[in-house]
Design a protein around this motif. Structure first.
Motif, PDB file in Angstrom:
ATOM      1  N   ARG A   1       0.829  -1.213   0.000  1.00 53.74           N
ATOM      2  CA  ARG A   1       0.000   0.000   0.000  1.00 53.74           C
ATOM      3  C   ARG A   1       0.860   1.259   0.000  1.00 53.74           C
ATOM      4  O   ARG A   1       0.587   2.225  -0.722  1.00 53.74           O
ATOM      5  CB  ARG A   1      -0.948  -0.020   1.197  1.00 53.74           C
ATOM      6  CG  ARG A   1      -2.186  -0.868   0.984  1.00 53.74           C
ATOM      7  CD  ARG A   1      -3.182  -0.640   2.103  1.00 53.74           C
ATOM      8  NE  ARG A   1      -2.846  -1.386   3.296  1.00 53.74           N
ATOM      9  CZ  ARG A   1      -3.306  -2.599   3.577  1.00 53.74           C
ATOM     10  NH1 ARG A   1      -4.113  -3.220   2.723  1.00 53.74           N
ATOM     11  NH2 ARG A   1      -2.961  -3.209   4.690  1.00 53.74           N
ATOM     12  N   ALA A   2       1.900   1.264   0.849  1.00 51.66           N
ATOM     13  CA  ALA A   2       2.769   2.442   0.896  1.00 51.66           C
ATOM     14  C   ALA A   2       3.540   2.607  -0.409  1.00 51.66           C
ATOM     15  O   ALA A   2       3.686   3.719  -0.927  1.00 51.66           O
ATOM     16  CB  ALA A   2       3.732   2.325   2.073  1.00 51.66           C
ATOM     17  N   SER A   3       4.025   1.512  -0.955  1.00 55.55           N
ATOM     18  CA  SER A   3       4.819   1.572  -2.181  1.00 55.55           C
ATOM     19  C   SER A   3       4.006   2.085  -3.358  1.00 55.55           C
ATOM     20  O   SER A   3       4.539   2.751  -4.258  1.00 55.55           O
ATOM     21  CB  SER A   3       5.399   0.194  -2.503  1.00 55.55           C
ATOM     22  OG  SER A   3       6.291  -0.226  -1.492  1.00 55.55           O
TER      23      SER A   3
ATOM     24  N   ALA B   1      13.315   7.825   0.978  1.00 58.81           N
ATOM     25  CA  ALA B   1      13.050   6.882   2.072  1.00 58.81           C
ATOM     26  C   ALA B   1      12.119   7.507   3.103  1.00 58.81           C
ATOM     27  O   ALA B   1      11.203   6.840   3.613  1.00 58.81           O
ATOM     28  CB  ALA B   1      14.363   6.460   2.728  1.00 58.81           C
ATOM     29  N   LYS B   2      12.316   8.789   3.415  1.00 59.36           N
ATOM     30  CA  LYS B   2      11.425   9.468   4.364  1.00 59.36           C
ATOM     31  C   LYS B   2      10.016   9.588   3.796  1.00 59.36           C
ATOM     32  O   LYS B   2       9.019   9.412   4.514  1.00 59.36           O
ATOM     33  CB  LYS B   2      11.990  10.842   4.720  1.00 59.36           C
ATOM     34  CG  LYS B   2      13.237  10.774   5.596  1.00 59.36           C
ATOM     35  CD  LYS B   2      13.958  12.110   5.671  1.00 59.36           C
ATOM     36  CE  LYS B   2      13.214  13.119   6.507  1.00 59.36           C
ATOM     37  NZ  LYS B   2      13.975  14.392   6.625  1.00 59.36           N
ATOM     38  N   LYS B   3       9.928   9.872   2.516  1.00 60.23           N
ATOM     39  CA  LYS B   3       8.617   9.967   1.874  1.00 60.23           C
ATOM     40  C   LYS B   3       7.889   8.635   1.964  1.00 60.23           C
ATOM     41  O   LYS B   3       6.679   8.590   2.245  1.00 60.23           O
ATOM     42  CB  LYS B   3       8.790  10.396   0.410  1.00 60.23           C
ATOM     43  CG  LYS B   3       7.481  10.612  -0.330  1.00 60.23           C
ATOM     44  CD  LYS B   3       7.742  11.101  -1.758  1.00 60.23           C
ATOM     45  CE  LYS B   3       6.427  11.340  -2.503  1.00 60.23           C
ATOM     46  NZ  LYS B   3       6.677  11.798  -3.896  1.00 60.23           N
TER      47      LYS B   3
ATOM     48  N   GLU C   1       7.246  17.566   7.941  1.00 57.09           N
ATOM     49  CA  GLU C   1       6.990  16.137   7.781  1.00 57.09           C
ATOM     50  C   GLU C   1       6.206  15.571   8.966  1.00 57.09           C
ATOM     51  O   GLU C   1       5.481  14.596   8.821  1.00 57.09           O
ATOM     52  CB  GLU C   1       8.317  15.397   7.625  1.00 57.09           C
ATOM     53  CG  GLU C   1       8.987  15.650   6.278  1.00 57.09           C
ATOM     54  CD  GLU C   1      10.429  15.199   6.229  1.00 57.09           C
ATOM     55  OE1 GLU C   1      10.943  14.979   5.117  1.00 57.09           O
ATOM     56  OE2 GLU C   1      11.063  15.082   7.301  1.00 57.09           O
ATOM     57  N   LEU C   2       6.318  16.204  10.130  1.00 59.69           N
ATOM     58  CA  LEU C   2       5.639  15.733  11.338  1.00 59.69           C
ATOM     59  C   LEU C   2       4.304  16.413  11.574  1.00 59.69           C
ATOM     60  O   LEU C   2       3.642  16.154  12.586  1.00 59.69           O
ATOM     61  CB  LEU C   2       6.537  15.971  12.554  1.00 59.69           C
ATOM     62  CG  LEU C   2       7.855  15.189  12.582  1.00 59.69           C
ATOM     63  CD1 LEU C   2       8.779  15.744  13.660  1.00 59.69           C
ATOM     64  CD2 LEU C   2       7.597  13.707  12.815  1.00 59.69           C
TER      65      LEU C   2
ATOM     66  N   ALA D   1       4.452   7.684   4.042  1.00 61.24           N
ATOM     67  CA  ALA D   1       3.327   7.034   3.362  1.00 61.24           C
ATOM     68  C   ALA D   1       2.908   5.774   4.103  1.00 61.24           C
ATOM     69  O   ALA D   1       1.704   5.490   4.237  1.00 61.24           O
ATOM     70  CB  ALA D   1       3.713   6.705   1.916  1.00 61.24           C
ATOM     71  N   PHE D   2       3.866   5.044   4.612  1.00 61.92           N
ATOM     72  CA  PHE D   2       3.569   3.815   5.337  1.00 61.92           C
ATOM     73  C   PHE D   2       2.801   4.111   6.625  1.00 61.92           C
ATOM     74  O   PHE D   2       1.799   3.464   6.935  1.00 61.92           O
ATOM     75  CB  PHE D   2       4.873   3.078   5.661  1.00 61.92           C
ATOM     76  CG  PHE D   2       4.672   1.745   6.329  1.00 61.92           C
ATOM     77  CD1 PHE D   2       4.492   0.595   5.581  1.00 61.92           C
ATOM     78  CD2 PHE D   2       4.659   1.646   7.715  1.00 61.92           C
ATOM     79  CE1 PHE D   2       4.302  -0.638   6.189  1.00 61.92           C
ATOM     80  CE2 PHE D   2       4.466   0.418   8.340  1.00 61.92           C
ATOM     81  CZ  PHE D   2       4.292  -0.724   7.577  1.00 61.92           C
ATOM     82  N   ASP D   3       3.248   5.115   7.382  1.00 63.55           N
ATOM     83  CA  ASP D   3       2.662   5.380   8.697  1.00 63.55           C
ATOM     84  C   ASP D   3       1.376   6.196   8.636  1.00 63.55           C
ATOM     85  O   ASP D   3       0.557   6.129   9.563  1.00 63.55           O
ATOM     86  CB  ASP D   3       3.666   6.113   9.583  1.00 63.55           C
ATOM     87  CG  ASP D   3       4.669   5.152  10.222  1.00 63.55           C
ATOM     88  OD1 ASP D   3       4.570   3.945   9.960  1.00 63.55           O
ATOM     89  OD2 ASP D   3       5.549   5.613  10.963  1.00 63.55           O
TER      90      ASP D   3
END
Length: 428
Positions: free
Chosen positions: A57-59, A321-323, A115-116, A327-329
């Motif tokens: 899903r994140a990918s 990687a941060k992006k 980002e937070l 997306a994952f969280d």
């Protein structure tokens, strides 16, 4: 549980920890994509299919990335990440690894305020003012889950509001030949014995001194001080009165949960992640929940907020990687799945859990929300992150020492002296 989803432009490779060093992390994959390694952990609630689906899903939201999944081979996620780092194989993205030590050494990348911005507690777990692990999830640690049938048979009509009432409940249960508390801690799951102490430290120490561990780091307090010793003594007394069965300490985490389901004890102090397990796989009795009580009945709600992804500062493409980590969280479907599988309380602005969640989960969330209303939120001892946390490795040593406390091999004073000694060794 989730089923694996396959997207045409996403490659999901599942490997065991022993294969980590086989390929350089963050290498350029075919077709110009960046391949990033992602270290996860598997539990009965969060199995391989769960992680595969969440990764997919994140990918799907971050073109140009393929993910190579790595699996921690044991429960010590942080210790394993340190092993990988020492061998030059620190993964690009890491799930639920304590950033302490990594951050100070420049191993992890800090997230920006922007980002937070989607998180309820954006500075949770901050180290020197910077956040290195996304604070996506809150857990109440412990919640006391209890067997309503056992309570009723023992003539217990209300859940305890004070610590003395908790002791009275224990006495009534023991009089009916029911072990009051189910506790475990066998094998690699020593952490499972910590939660009575986490509760008493919250009510007797952190409620009065929320920054107690920061003061410990500054040398202003010690584990042998009266307030901490009082909290430890309460656990020793529970064991001495037969309210905790020392034989249960040999149980693994899974066996401890099963022991509660099998009626081997009436109360199960555990993190809030047990809630959905109780709802999804119902035991033969109704499960209730109440917070660990304080002496005077004033509310104290020990919690942990954090547990999300971290990003290696040496990833081939840190920003990508941060992006992907964000997306994952922040993915709604991912958070719904974490809620359903592991009782998460996502700390994402605007998030609401699925409406069909069960009664034990709802009762658990009610405890957290009441804690927010009462302003009674404190840290959960041994679960802290950021500046006010135990030195790396000390939580594991504390869990082993709790076993000695329960079995009578250590007094409360000896327990405190041991932690002070281990603190000195860890920080010298």
């Amino acid at each position: 549980m989730r089923r694996s989803l396959v997207f045409g432009l996403v490659t999901l490779l599942s490997v065991t920890g022993c294969g980590v060093g086989a390929q350089q992390a963050g290498t350029q994959a075919s077709g110009g994509k960046v391949e990033l390694t992602f270290l996860v952990f598997e539990t009965p609630n969060l199995d391989a299919a769960f992680w595969d689906a969440a990764i997919a899903r994140a990918s799907a939201k971050v073109p140009g990335v393929t993910i190579k999944k790595l699996v921690t081979p044991n429960v010590d996620r942080t210790g394993y990440a340190k092993q990988l780092d020492a061998s030059g194989d620190l993964p690009d993205i890491l799930q639920s690894v304590n950033p302490a030590g990594f951050a100070q050494a420049g191993k992890f990348a800090a997230f920006t305020d922007q980002e937070l911005s989607g998180f309820i507690a954006p500075k949770a777990g901050a180290i020197d003012g910077k956040v290195y692990q996304l604070p996506y999830n809150t857990q109440v640690i412990p919640v006391v889950y209890y067997n309503k049938d056992a309570f009723e048979k023992a003539g217990i009509t209300e859940t305890p509001k004070t610590y003395q009432e908790l002791l009275d409940v224990c006495a009534k249960l023991k009089a009916k030949d029911v072990t009051p508390f189910v506790l475990g801690g066998g094998g690699a799951d020593t952490w499972a014995d910590m939660y009575p102490l986490t509760g008493t430290v919250a009510t007797d120490v952190y409620s009065r001194t929320p920054d107690w561990l920061s003061q410990r780091a500054a040398g202003k307090v010690k584990f042998t001080d009266p307030d901490f010793t009082k909290a430890v003594q309460k656990v020793a007394d529970l064991a001495a009165k037969g309210y905790i069965d020392p034989a249960g300490l040999s149980r693994s985490y899974a066996d401890t949960e099963q022991a509660f389901r099998d009626g081997k004890g009436a109360m199960y102090p555990m993190g809030s992640w047990f809630a959905t397990s109780a709802d999804n796989d119902k035991p033969g009795f109704e499960v209730g929940a109440f917070p660990w009580p304080s002496d005077d009945g004033s509310p104290v709600t020990p919690t942990f907020t954090g547990g999300g992804t971290s990003v290696s500062a040496t990833a081939e493409n840190v920003e990508l990687a941060k992006k992907w980590a964000l997306a994952f969280d922040e993915d709604k479907a991912n958070n719904d799945a974490f809620v359903k599988a592991d009782g998460s309380i996502p700390a994402i602005k605007g998030y609401t859990p699925p409406a069909d969640m069960g009664p034990v989960y709802k009762a658990t969330v009610d405890i957290y929300q009441q804690g927010m209303k009462d302003n009674s939120i404190v840290n959960a001892f041994s679960q802290e992150t950021g500046d006010g946390s135990l030195p790396p490795g000390l939580a594991d040593k504390a869990a082993l020492a709790v076993q000695d406390l329960i079995t009578g091999k250590k007094t409360a004073a000896q327990f405190g002296a041991y932690l002070d000694d281990q603190w000195a060794k860890a920080t010298q």
